[in-house]
Write a protein that holds these residues in place. Sequence first.
Motif, short mmCIF file in Angstrom:
data_model
loop_
_atom_site.label_atom_id
_atom_site.label_comp_id
_atom_site.label_asym_id
_atom_site.label_seq_id
_atom_site.Cartn_x
_atom_site.Cartn_y
_atom_site.Cartn_z
N ARG A 41 93.02 42.37 59.27
CA ARG A 41 94.48 42.28 59.20
C ARG A 41 94.91 40.84 58.87
N GLY A 42 96.09 40.75 58.27
CA GLY A 42 96.56 39.43 57.87
C GLY A 42 98.06 39.40 57.67
N VAL A 43 98.55 38.21 57.34
CA VAL A 43 99.97 38.00 57.03
C VAL A 43 100.06 37.18 55.75
N MET A 44 100.96 37.57 54.88
CA MET A 44 101.27 36.78 53.68
C MET A 44 102.78 36.67 53.60
N GLU A 89 97.87 34.12 57.08
CA GLU A 89 97.10 34.18 58.31
C GLU A 89 96.14 35.36 58.18
N GLY A 90 94.93 35.21 58.73
CA GLY A 90 93.98 36.30 58.70
C GLY A 90 93.22 36.34 60.01
N ASN A 91 92.72 37.50 60.41
CA ASN A 91 92.06 37.58 61.72
C ASN A 91 90.59 37.20 61.69
N THR A 97 87.41 34.93 58.94
CA THR A 97 87.21 34.10 57.75
C THR A 97 87.17 34.91 56.47
N ASP A 98 86.54 36.06 56.53
CA ASP A 98 86.44 36.90 55.34
C ASP A 98 87.83 37.35 54.89
N VAL A 99 88.64 37.78 55.86
CA VAL A 99 90.01 38.21 55.53
C VAL A 99 90.79 37.04 54.94
N LYS A 100 90.67 35.85 55.58
CA LYS A 100 91.39 34.67 55.09
C LYS A 100 91.01 34.37 53.65
N ASP A 101 89.71 34.41 53.34
CA ASP A 101 89.25 34.11 51.99
C ASP A 101 89.81 35.11 50.98
N LEU A 160 99.15 35.07 42.75
CA LEU A 160 100.62 35.19 42.73
C LEU A 160 101.32 33.84 42.66
N SER A 161 100.79 32.85 43.38
CA SER A 161 101.51 31.60 43.56
C SER A 161 100.56 30.40 43.49
N SER A 162 101.11 29.26 43.12
CA SER A 162 100.29 28.04 43.15
C SER A 162 100.53 27.24 44.43
N VAL A 163 101.39 27.76 45.32
CA VAL A 163 101.67 27.07 46.59
C VAL A 163 101.21 27.96 47.74
N VAL A 164 99.92 27.92 48.02
CA VAL A 164 99.33 28.81 49.02
C VAL A 164 98.83 27.95 50.18
N THR A 165 99.21 28.32 51.40
CA THR A 165 98.79 27.51 52.55
C THR A 165 98.53 28.43 53.75
N HIS A 166 97.52 28.05 54.54
CA HIS A 166 97.25 28.81 55.76
C HIS A 166 98.13 28.26 56.88
#
Lengths: 254, 254
Positions: free
Chosen positions: A102-105, A127-129, A131-135, A144-150
Amino acid sequence: MIRICLIGAGNVAIALAREILENNALSLEQLICRNQNRIPNDLSHLPISNHFNTLPDCDFVLIAVSDNAIHEVSQKIPLSDAIVVHTSGASSIDLLNKHSKRGVMYPLQTFSQDRRLYWQEIPLLLEGNNTDVKDKLEKLSKTLSSVVTHAKEEERLHMHLAAVVVNNFTNHLYVEAEKFCKSKNLGFDMLIPLIEETTRKLSSLDPRNSQTGPASRGDLQTIERHKSIAMTNELADIYLFFTSQLLKQYNENI
Amino acid sequence: MIRICLIGAGNVAIALAREILENNALSLEQLICRNQNRIPNDLSHLPISNHFNTLPDCDFVLIAVSDNAIHEVSQKIPLSDAIVVHTSGASSIDLLNKHSKRGVMYPLQTFSQDRRLYWQEIPLLLEGNNTDVKDKLEKLSKTLSSVVTHAKEEERLHMHLAAVVVNNFTNHLYVEAEKFCKSKNLGFDMLIPLIEETTRKLSSLDPRNSQTGPASRGDLQTIERHKSIAMTNELADIYLFFTSQLLKQYNENI
């Protein structure tokens, strides 16, 4: 090709659907919403469904529904190998606890029907639960975007609050100014170059250094002239509220 | 060639001086200010004076000083055939009563040092004490801007109030949001695309129809989450103030 199922029919869902359709790295497998009548014509050719029983195979299930519906929708999504993601700035990833991936974008932008946005400059807070999800979520987001941040839940909530201040509250000022202009037979349009410059200045000047106006120079005479103008209670309250905060700052700085 | 004497060294005066210099239809005969040190380097070659005794021949004397200094400055200007004009949104033309030809040219814009503006789109609101003055002031204004309109004192004051709301108050929201971001180690820059879109929407949508956010959809749960965030008293007051007005409108509309 990243395969996506998208849930929702609100402004964020529609904006995402249009963007996914035009993105060569992404494929929109299904759009799921309760009321198909809310889907605009340009998206009516998509595979649209109003139930969750038979989600097609996909890599991501994106939930773009109102905050108070996220948990209920998440519960209805069948368990699968897909990563289940919501798009809310103010909601916890824990609402998706049913799903092991699960994650959030969270797209930091305001979406209105019939306005196309340039997604490449929309900040996406992830946000991801694990490391694999985060990646994988980062890979999706970078298409989608060039401004991606965790950003962890607390940071995301803080940015959401700041977004409410600079977007919702600012827009409320525009609403009340527009009503005022209309009541006095003046064109609100005349204010647009001023609003545009107020915005443009932000890119080169700290807003503290560009504050102008009667209250920030302690000009009580002009404030009294403004107060004598007939206006709605809402605008009168706004005037007193801001003037009080700005005068306080003025008095602290002299 | 329209010959101008300009009085002042603030943001409006400097912006006007630069624009007059570049305008082929206008000639800046003299710049008058108390403190010549305030004149930026790019204007230091101009004929600058710090007294009013010997104004050169000119068609207009433009007074671009703070509102509370307009009357005093006007009294010091020697009587002549020139039209004496102030540039304030909130001050009466009567402050110039000493002079038989008097007017107002109010530029509806925010001026900051070191920012060049595109004058052609700055609305200029004009007032003159007779038809001849009005005609000549309109001719001058049209060399500067394509948005020139005559407005009586009351209308000008109303537009000035609306300008304070959409510029000064909006900028105050940016100031407080920027402080908040800094306190949480978040980049205020990330909010700029959102602010730009909030502004851009105004040209195509009535701001009432583009209002979004938790308060305007009655989302009390998100509001409670926001309220639990540590923030300055100023921002907490702003949050409560706007949320209360937006919830009131939400409740009136459901």
